[in-house]
Design a protein around this motif. Structure first.
Motif, PDB file in Angstrom:
ATOM      1  N   CYS A 155      86.965  30.152 157.117  1.00  0.00           N
ATOM      2  CA  CYS A 155      86.713  30.057 155.675  1.00  0.00           C
ATOM      3  C   CYS A 155      88.009  30.231 154.887  1.00  0.00           C
ATOM      4  CB  CYS A 155      85.701  31.120 155.244  1.00  0.00           C
ATOM      5  SG  CYS A 155      84.109  30.952 156.052  1.00  0.00           S
ATOM      6  N   ASP A 156      88.691  29.136 154.618  1.00  0.00           N
ATOM      7  CA  ASP A 156      89.918  29.214 153.837  1.00  0.00           C
ATOM      8  C   ASP A 156      89.697  28.803 152.379  1.00  0.00           C
ATOM      9  OD1 ASP A 156      89.444  26.601 154.492  1.00  0.00           O
ATOM     10  OD2 ASP A 156      91.504  26.129 155.031  1.00  0.00           O
ATOM     11  N   ARG A 157      88.540  28.232 152.073  1.00  0.00           N
ATOM     12  CA  ARG A 157      88.178  27.882 150.695  1.00  0.00           C
ATOM     13  C   ARG A 157      86.652  27.757 150.617  1.00  0.00           C
ATOM     14  NH1 ARG A 157      91.560  22.611 151.493  1.00  0.00           N
ATOM     15  NH2 ARG A 157      90.789  22.417 153.584  1.00  0.00           N
TER      16      ARG A 157
END
Length: 74
Positions: A46-48
């Motif tokens: 989950c980077d964005r």
């Protein structure tokens, strides 16, 4: 009018009203929980927000859920 003038045993669509403010009775709450648990397990992906959304959808789409709560409404 999809079910108009058709016997209830032959309905194409049947809507059930679930308890709104009672998570212990509402099977939708279990589906949300499964999605959130999947995100927690895969937090490193989950980077964005779009990644979080995609993970959540992966967890719940095209799945068959059979929670005990569902049988309360049968």
């Amino acid at each position: 009018t999809l079910n108009h003038a058709v016997d209830s045993s032959a309905w194409w669509v049947t809507c059930l009203l679930f308890a709104r403010n009672a998570p212990e009775q509402n099977p939708i709450e279990d589906i949300w929980l499964k999605g959130k648990q999947f995100i927690r397990k895969n937090w490193h992906l989950c980077d964005r927000f779009s990644s979080v959304k995609a993970l959540f959808l992966d967890a719940i789409q095209n799945r068959f859920f059979d929670f005990p709560k569902l049988h309360m409404y049968a």
